[in-house]
Motif scaffolding. Structure first.
Motif, mmCIF file in Angstrom:
data_model
loop_
_atom_site.group_PDB
_atom_site.id
_atom_site.type_symbol
_atom_site.label_atom_id
_atom_site.label_comp_id
_atom_site.label_asym_id
_atom_site.label_seq_id
_atom_site.Cartn_x
_atom_site.Cartn_y
_atom_site.Cartn_z
ATOM 1 N N GLU A 12 0.822 -1.216 0.000
ATOM 2 C CA GLU A 12 0.000 0.000 0.000
ATOM 3 C C GLU A 12 0.855 1.264 0.000
ATOM 4 O O GLU A 12 0.518 2.237 -0.669
ATOM 5 C CB GLU A 12 -0.952 0.008 1.196
ATOM 6 N N LYS A 15 2.172 1.830 -3.556
ATOM 7 C CA LYS A 15 1.132 2.351 -4.451
ATOM 8 C C LYS A 15 0.835 3.820 -4.155
ATOM 9 O O LYS A 15 0.730 4.634 -5.072
ATOM 10 C CB LYS A 15 -0.138 1.510 -4.332
ATOM 11 N N SER A 16 0.725 4.155 -2.890
ATOM 12 C CA SER A 16 0.447 5.541 -2.505
ATOM 13 C C SER A 16 1.600 6.465 -2.899
ATOM 14 O O SER A 16 1.383 7.552 -3.428
ATOM 15 C CB SER A 16 0.202 5.606 -0.999
ATOM 16 N N ASN A 19 1.547 7.093 -6.628
ATOM 17 C CA ASN A 19 0.455 8.012 -6.960
ATOM 18 C C ASN A 19 0.834 9.456 -6.672
ATOM 19 O O ASN A 19 0.493 10.358 -7.436
ATOM 20 C CB ASN A 19 -0.818 7.648 -6.190
ATOM 21 N N ILE A 42 6.167 1.707 -10.547
ATOM 22 C CA ILE A 42 5.762 0.780 -9.493
ATOM 23 C C ILE A 42 6.485 -0.561 -9.644
ATOM 24 O O ILE A 42 6.896 -1.159 -8.651
ATOM 25 C CB ILE A 42 4.224 0.608 -9.458
#
Length: 79
Positions: A12, A15-16, A19, A42
């Motif tokens: 997580e 991914k954050s 972003n 990623i």
């Protein structure tokens, strides 16, 4: 170039992180040992050892780098 140390130790958090950094134009790299990957990739980040802190290199203006660091505050490793 601005350098700082970050920790991305969960799926997580990776991914954050991606972003957040993808919203900026400045080129950024993540380095761990002798390996360097694009900080906006990623797949590149998942090829790194996520159990260890990595060095983030921001190749942009001072103002943009400060804004990026502000957005990434939760990932920064305090020295």
């Amino acid at each position: 170039m601005i350098k700082t140390t970050i920790l991305l130790n969960t799926i997580e958090s990776v991914k954050s992180f991606v972003n957040i950094v993808s919203k900026f134009d400045a080129p950024m790299d993540l380095a761990s040992g002798r390996y360097v990957v694009d900080a906006k990739s990623i797949m590149g980040i998942f090829s790194m050892d996520l159990t260890r802190p990595m060095e983030l290199h921001i190749h942009g203006s001072q103002a943009e780098a400060e804004e990026i660091l502000e957005r990434l505050e939760g990932y920064l490793v305090k020295k």
